[in-house]
Enzyme design. Structure first.
Site, PDB file in Angstrom:
ATOM      1  N   LYS A 283      -5.318 -19.476   0.400  1.00 29.31           N
ATOM      2  CA  LYS A 283      -6.735 -20.444  -0.063  1.00 29.31           C
ATOM      3  C   LYS A 283      -7.320 -21.600   0.314  1.00 29.31           C
ATOM      4  O   LYS A 283      -8.181 -22.004   1.157  1.00 29.31           O
ATOM      5  CB  LYS A 283      -7.419 -19.937  -1.231  1.00 29.31           C
ATOM      6  CG  LYS A 283      -7.413 -18.525  -1.909  1.00 29.31           C
ATOM      7  CD  LYS A 283      -8.205 -18.460  -3.536  1.00 29.31           C
ATOM      8  CE  LYS A 283      -8.725 -16.792  -4.162  1.00 29.31           C
ATOM      9  NZ  LYS A 283      -9.424 -17.563  -5.541  1.00 29.31           N
TER      10      LYS A 283
ATOM     11  N   GLU B 248       1.027 -10.573  -7.889  1.00 27.76           N
ATOM     12  CA  GLU B 248       0.900 -11.490  -7.966  1.00 27.76           C
ATOM     13  C   GLU B 248       1.750 -11.527 -10.053  1.00 27.76           C
ATOM     14  O   GLU B 248       1.331 -12.848 -10.001  1.00 27.76           O
ATOM     15  CB  GLU B 248      -0.832 -10.804  -8.073  1.00 27.76           C
ATOM     16  CG  GLU B 248      -1.619 -11.765  -7.218  1.00 27.76           C
ATOM     17  CD  GLU B 248      -2.442 -12.490  -7.200  1.00 27.76           C
ATOM     18  OE1 GLU B 248      -3.160 -12.216  -5.964  1.00 27.76           O
ATOM     19  OE2 GLU B 248      -3.525 -11.776  -8.119  1.00 27.76           O
TER      20      GLU B 248
ATOM     21  N   HIS C 253       6.530  13.717   4.447  1.00 28.39           N
ATOM     22  CA  HIS C 253       6.964  13.488   5.934  1.00 28.39           C
ATOM     23  C   HIS C 253       6.824  12.255   6.643  1.00 28.39           C
ATOM     24  O   HIS C 253       5.890  12.322   7.803  1.00 28.39           O
ATOM     25  CB  HIS C 253       5.248  14.485   6.509  1.00 28.39           C
ATOM     26  CG  HIS C 253       5.326  16.031   5.391  1.00 28.39           C
ATOM     27  ND1 HIS C 253       5.932  17.304   6.585  1.00 28.39           N
ATOM     28  CD2 HIS C 253       4.920  15.778   4.249  1.00 28.39           C
ATOM     29  CE1 HIS C 253       5.267  18.086   5.137  1.00 28.39           C
ATOM     30  NE2 HIS C 253       5.071  17.287   3.918  1.00 28.39           N
TER      31      HIS C 253
END
Ligand code: PA5
Length: 469
Positions: free
Chosen positions: A438, A295, A324
């Site tokens: 938002k 951000e 792995h």
């Protein structure tokens, strides 16, 4: 006072170790020092001018006092602390809890020195319903800490409204003020308004401190203190790191070197930054870092108004698990990543590996060794394998894991981010792209003042059957 510390080890990014094509030469380091030193001076000045208030959080004694007072007022009879928040309002709490409390904290009474902790940083109805069912009568002994600087964030507001009704239905409206703590802006915003009207005890998100830089404010301190974490030691660690990262001598400043190395690699074809903790307790600090880095540094424009669309991509990998899963790519795929290992030199517990059965002598090499030694050996082995393929590696070495070293780590990475932001010449502290998402949510949920935006998005809400297979 604890002497445990963290240190940044950067030899394995040098040309001496991984060669000139991928490593940083002494001349390049010296140029990076010339470029970064004025930046350290600049951010020190910004701090003195009050432009980066997060820098002073470790010195804010009134925050600490308020947090401790509220903790001691509410702790009696509290068996569950539920934190409602998202992004910067949640990741710090999760990271501190995972780093500094035992793995079985919630499940094993003798392993905890506070209430169980649940942090809800998402709005999955199945997850929340399961929790609500479990909570049942236990709600009487539960405190909710709703954290939102704006109070408007849809996820946190929705969670809050759900739990407020449950509390009110179960315990009556008068009980709300005994069960809800609001952490929000000191003066304005929706949550401040609600807290004032309902008389909720409240804590402040300090002015000018964005969510991702708020972990050392009441946003992170209240949950930590409530769950038995020594917040004095945490802040003490941050203060001690402050001395190091304020020094204007590049080669003595770990934040400056960290930022400069990241900046160098971003500009030289390695735009992915992998944080690789070899400690389960540190894994959520890697998530906290991902937000801080992404951000803060992912920006469309530079400070001169040029379109730049820059920002290193932070990735979290877990040692040894991802050896792995990811290391095949990390070694043989594109050489486009900088690796930062997090290593704990002294785990709190010793766990000896038991002897192998006679039929499996090939496992004898493990016998009698400590599990921590295997863990750290695997880190070295992975680093060796990466270096063999000329992949640059940094390590943050923890003497041990305690609030003091975690406080140092947090402050190191916050200041690293500020320095990197200046090197990239972008606005580190804004997040305009998050804001649009938002607003689009408000629009799609029918908020009147976002009607025009809703029309703009409409075509996305109706699926085009021609493209459904
Ligand atoms: O770092 C940030 O600014 C964001 O992650 C915010 O913390 C997040 O969006 C939540 O915002 P608020 O605290 O206003 O609810």
């Amino acid at each position: 006072m604890s002497q445990s510390r963290i240190q940044l080890y950067y030899k394995n990014v040098t040309a001496d170790v991984i060669g000139k094509e991928h490593g940083i030469t002494a001349e390049q380091f010296s140029r990076l020092a010339d470029e970064t030193t004025p930046v350290i001076e600049k951010i020190n000045k910004q701090r003195t001018a009050g432009k980066t208030p997060y820098r002073d959080l470790p010195y804010n004694t009134s925050n600490v006092q308020q947090v401790k007072e509220l903790t001691s007022d509410l702790q009696e009879n509290c068996e569950n602390l539920v934190i409602l928040g998202i992004g910067g309002s949640a990741l710090g709490n999760i990271a501190l809890q995972t780093a500094l409390n035992p793995f079985m904290y919630n499940l094993h009474k003798t392993q905890r020195s506070g209430p169980r902790l649940f942090v809800f940083d998402n709005i999955d109805p199945d997850q929340l319903s399961s929790f609500i069912e479990w909570l049942d009568d236990k709600i009487e002994n539960t405190i909710f800490n709703v954290i939102s600087k704006s109070g408007k964030t849809a996820e946190t507001a929705a969670q809050f409204l759900i739990f407020k009704k449950i509390l009110s239905d179960r315990l009556g409206p008068d009980a709300l003020q005994n069960h809800i703590v609001a952490t929000t802006d000191s003066k304005q915003g929706t949550l401040r308004k609600i807290a004032d009207q309902f008389n909720f005890p409240s804590l402040e998100v300090p002015d000018g401190v964005g969510g991702r830089f708020s972990i050392l404010s009441p946003v992170g301190l209240f949950g930590a203190s409530f769950c038995g974490i020594d917040i004095d030691l945490l802040l003490n660690g941050a203060r001690d790191m402050d001395k190091k990262v304020s020094t204007e001598d590049f080669f003595k400043n770990p934040a400056a070197i960290n930022a400069a190395v990241n900046y160098h690699y971003y500009n030289n074809g390695k735009n992915i930054s992998v944080m690789f903790p070899y400690s389960c307790a540190l894994k959520d600090l890697a998530d906290w870092y991902r937000q801080l880095w992404a951000e803060s540094l992912g920006k469309a424009n530079d400070l001169n108004g040029n379109k730049v669309h820059l920002g290193p991509t932070p990735v979290k990998a877990i040692g040894t698990t991802d050896q792995h899963s990811q290391v095949q790519l990390y070694r043989e795929g594109p050489n486009n990543k900088l690796f930062t290992f997090l290593q704990n030199k002294n785990f709190n517990n010793k766990l000896k590996i038991a002897p192998a059965p006679q039929c499996a002598p090939e496992l004898n090499y493990l016998q009698g060794n400590d599990l921590a030694d295997l863990f750290n050996v695997e880190k070295t082995a992975t680093e060796f394998a990466l270096i063999k393929d000329k992949r640059p590696c940094l390590t943050v070495l923890f003497d041990k894991l305690d609030p003091y070293t975690v406080g140092q780590f947090i402050y190191l990475y916050e200041v690293t981010t500020s320095i990197a932001g200046e090197l990239f010449n972008i606005d580190t502290y804004s997040q305009p792209a998050v804001e649009l998402g938002k607003k689009a949510t408000f629009a799609l949920m029918g908020k009147e003042e976002y009607k025009n935006l809703a029309n703009e998005i409409k075509h996305l809400t109706e699926l085009d059957n021609n493209f459904l297979v």
